[in-house]
Scaffold this motif. Structure first.
Motif, short mmCIF file in Angstrom:
data_model
loop_
_atom_site.label_atom_id
_atom_site.label_comp_id
_atom_site.label_asym_id
_atom_site.label_seq_id
_atom_site.Cartn_x
_atom_site.Cartn_y
_atom_site.Cartn_z
N ALA A 1 0.88 -1.18 0.00
CA ALA A 1 0.00 0.00 0.00
C ALA A 1 0.91 1.23 0.00
O ALA A 1 1.43 1.63 1.04
N SER A 2 1.10 1.81 -1.19
CA SER A 2 2.18 2.79 -1.36
C SER A 2 1.74 4.24 -1.29
O SER A 2 2.47 5.14 -1.69
N LYS A 3 0.54 4.49 -0.74
CA LYS A 3 0.07 5.88 -0.64
C LYS A 3 1.08 6.73 0.14
O LYS A 3 1.66 6.27 1.12
N MET A 4 1.24 7.95 -0.33
CA MET A 4 2.12 8.93 0.30
C MET A 4 3.59 8.53 0.26
O MET A 4 4.43 9.11 0.97
N ASN A 5 3.91 7.54 -0.57
CA ASN A 5 5.31 7.20 -0.81
C ASN A 5 5.61 7.47 -2.28
O ASN A 5 4.77 7.22 -3.14
N ASP A 6 6.81 7.97 -2.56
CA ASP A 6 7.08 8.47 -3.91
C ASP A 6 7.45 7.35 -4.88
O ASP A 6 7.53 6.17 -4.51
N ALA A 7 7.69 7.76 -6.12
CA ALA A 7 7.97 6.79 -7.19
C ALA A 7 9.21 5.96 -6.86
O ALA A 7 9.25 4.76 -7.14
N ASP A 8 10.21 6.58 -6.25
CA ASP A 8 11.42 5.81 -5.93
C ASP A 8 11.12 4.70 -4.92
O ASP A 8 11.65 3.60 -5.03
N ALA A 9 10.28 5.02 -3.93
CA ALA A 9 9.91 4.00 -2.94
C ALA A 9 9.16 2.85 -3.62
O ALA A 9 9.39 1.68 -3.31
N CYS A 10 8.30 3.20 -4.57
CA CYS A 10 7.57 2.16 -5.31
C CYS A 10 8.54 1.28 -6.08
O CYS A 10 8.43 0.04 -6.08
N ARG A 11 9.51 1.91 -6.74
CA ARG A 11 10.48 1.14 -7.53
C ARG A 11 11.31 0.23 -6.63
O ARG A 11 11.63 -0.90 -7.01
N GLU A 12 11.62 0.73 -5.45
CA GLU A 12 12.41 -0.09 -4.52
C GLU A 12 11.62 -1.34 -4.11
O GLU A 12 12.17 -2.44 -4.02
N ALA A 13 10.33 -1.14 -3.86
CA ALA A 13 9.48 -2.28 -3.47
C ALA A 13 9.36 -3.29 -4.62
O ALA A 13 9.40 -4.50 -4.40
N ILE A 14 9.26 -2.77 -5.85
CA ILE A 14 9.15 -3.67 -7.01
C ILE A 14 10.46 -4.45 -7.19
O ILE A 14 10.44 -5.67 -7.41
N ALA A 15 11.57 -3.75 -7.03
CA ALA A 15 12.87 -4.43 -7.16
C ALA A 15 13.02 -5.51 -6.10
O ALA A 15 13.70 -6.52 -6.32
N ALA A 16 12.39 -5.31 -4.94
CA ALA A 16 12.48 -6.28 -3.86
C ALA A 16 11.43 -7.39 -3.99
O ALA A 16 11.29 -8.23 -3.09
N GLN B 1 -5.53 10.94 -7.97
CA GLN B 1 -4.57 11.95 -8.45
C GLN B 1 -3.14 11.51 -8.18
O GLN B 1 -2.26 11.62 -9.03
N GLU B 2 -2.91 11.04 -6.97
CA GLU B 2 -1.56 10.59 -6.61
C GLU B 2 -1.11 9.45 -7.52
O GLU B 2 0.02 9.42 -8.00
N MET B 3 -2.02 8.52 -7.76
CA MET B 3 -1.69 7.37 -8.62
C MET B 3 -1.34 7.82 -10.03
O MET B 3 -0.35 7.36 -10.61
N LEU B 4 -2.12 8.77 -10.58
CA LEU B 4 -1.87 9.20 -11.96
C LEU B 4 -0.51 9.89 -12.07
O LEU B 4 0.22 9.71 -13.04
N GLY B 5 -0.17 10.67 -11.05
CA GLY B 5 1.12 11.35 -11.05
C GLY B 5 2.27 10.36 -11.02
O GLY B 5 3.22 10.45 -11.81
N LYS B 6 2.18 9.39 -10.15
CA LYS B 6 3.26 8.40 -10.04
C LYS B 6 3.27 7.47 -11.26
O LYS B 6 4.33 7.04 -11.71
N GLU C 1 5.19 8.98 -13.89
CA GLU C 1 6.63 8.88 -13.60
C GLU C 1 7.18 7.47 -13.80
O GLU C 1 8.36 7.23 -13.53
N GLY C 2 6.32 6.54 -14.13
CA GLY C 2 6.78 5.16 -14.34
C GLY C 2 7.02 4.40 -13.04
O GLY C 2 7.77 3.42 -13.00
N ALA C 3 6.35 4.84 -11.97
CA ALA C 3 6.61 4.26 -10.65
C ALA C 3 6.27 2.78 -10.55
O ALA C 3 6.82 2.07 -9.72
N TYR C 4 5.34 2.34 -11.39
CA TYR C 4 4.80 0.98 -11.21
C TYR C 4 5.32 -0.02 -12.23
O TYR C 4 4.83 -1.15 -12.27
N ILE D 1 6.05 -1.75 5.50
CA ILE D 1 7.02 -1.80 4.39
C ILE D 1 7.71 -0.45 4.22
O ILE D 1 8.93 -0.36 4.13
N PHE D 2 6.89 0.61 4.15
CA PHE D 2 7.41 1.92 3.75
C PHE D 2 7.73 2.84 4.92
O PHE D 2 8.22 3.94 4.73
#
Ligand SMILES: *Cc1c(COP(=O)(O)O)cnc(C)c1O
Length: 231
Positions: free
Chosen positions: A33-48, A59-64, A67-70, A223-224
């Motif tokens: 649940a990545s709310k209020m965490n930025d694109a880099d945090a999302c990428r870190e979780a995906i890499a893990a 809105q937050e989801m569309l912004g991230k 940025e290619g966060a997911y 997690i975050f």
């Protein structure tokens, strides 16, 4: 602790909870649940190796998203969804966990039809009967599932719940067990025992949710780290 270390620790706790319940841990998704965490945090979780990321705010989801966060993991929508925002979500996410009313369900079907796709969804159960929470009452959920089954552009894959804030340790276990019973009943009577996902359990109670039969846990702060609501 890093995001990767937190994920590893949660996986171990999930495996222990699954083993204690005689279940295969591989059948249980860890949704970050990545709310209020930025694109880099999302990428870190995906890499893990997180199984999916879940967002709450459109809105937050569309912004991230922009940025290619997911990239590299499925994206889910897990928060309260307003009907006028459905258009911005359908087709972008592989699963909407939080379908909480018939008008919302029908709007998802409508928007999915326009895009020529079938949107996977879960129906949300308000198991604690709280005014402040959305979702179908337990006695409404079966007929909501019947309605979902009639709609050609939604694929109903299971149930989701957010129980009340726990007052005592393991206080939500009976709620999780009740939602599991609803899930099994709907699956047996309407879906030939093939419903796939039961989304329940967060940072403080995911082990009890697994004990009760969850196949997706939605974990944020464990997690975050704690979210800073003061920005
Ligand atoms: C934030 C959130 C979670 C995760 O909550 P934590 O307590 O931080 O693990 C899970 N589900 C939904 C719908 C959420 O909004």
């Amino acid at each position: 602790m890093s995001i990767a270390e937190n994920i590893q620790a949660i996986r171990q706790r999930m495996a222990a909870a699954a083993a204690a319940a005689g279940r295969d841990p591989k059948e249980i998704w860890l949704v970050g649940a990545s709310k209020m965490n930025d694109a880099d945090a999302c990428r870190e979780a995906i890499a893990a190796g997180i199984d999916a990321l879940g967002e709450n705010r459109v809105q937050e989801m569309l912004g991230k998203y922009a940025e290619g966060a997911y990239e590299g993991a499925p994206l889910h929508f897990i928060g309260h969804l307003q009907r006028n925002k459905v258009r911005q979500v359908v087709g972008k996410v592989s699963l909407i966990h939080s379908v909480s009313s018939l008008p919302l369900l029908e709007e998802i079907d409508h928007q999915a039809e326009k895009l020529g796709l079938v949107q996977e969804i879960l129906l949300e159960v308000n198991i604690g009967g709280e005014e402040s929470k959305s979702g179908f009452a337990p006695e409404e959920i079966f007929s909501a599932a019947e309605r979902a089954k009639e709609l050609p552009h939604v694929a109903m894959e299971g149930l989701m719940t957010i129980p009340p804030v726990e007052q005592v340790p393991h206080g939500n276990l009976p709620y999780f067990q009740e939602v599991y019973r609803l899930f099994v009943d709907i699956s047996r009577k309407l879906y030939d025992n093939k419903l796939k996902y039961l989304s329940m359990g967060m940072s403080d109670d995911f082990e009890d949710a697994i004990a009760a039969g969850a196949t997706m846990v939605r974990v944020g702060s464990a997690i975050f780290g704690a979210r800073n609501y003061n920005g």
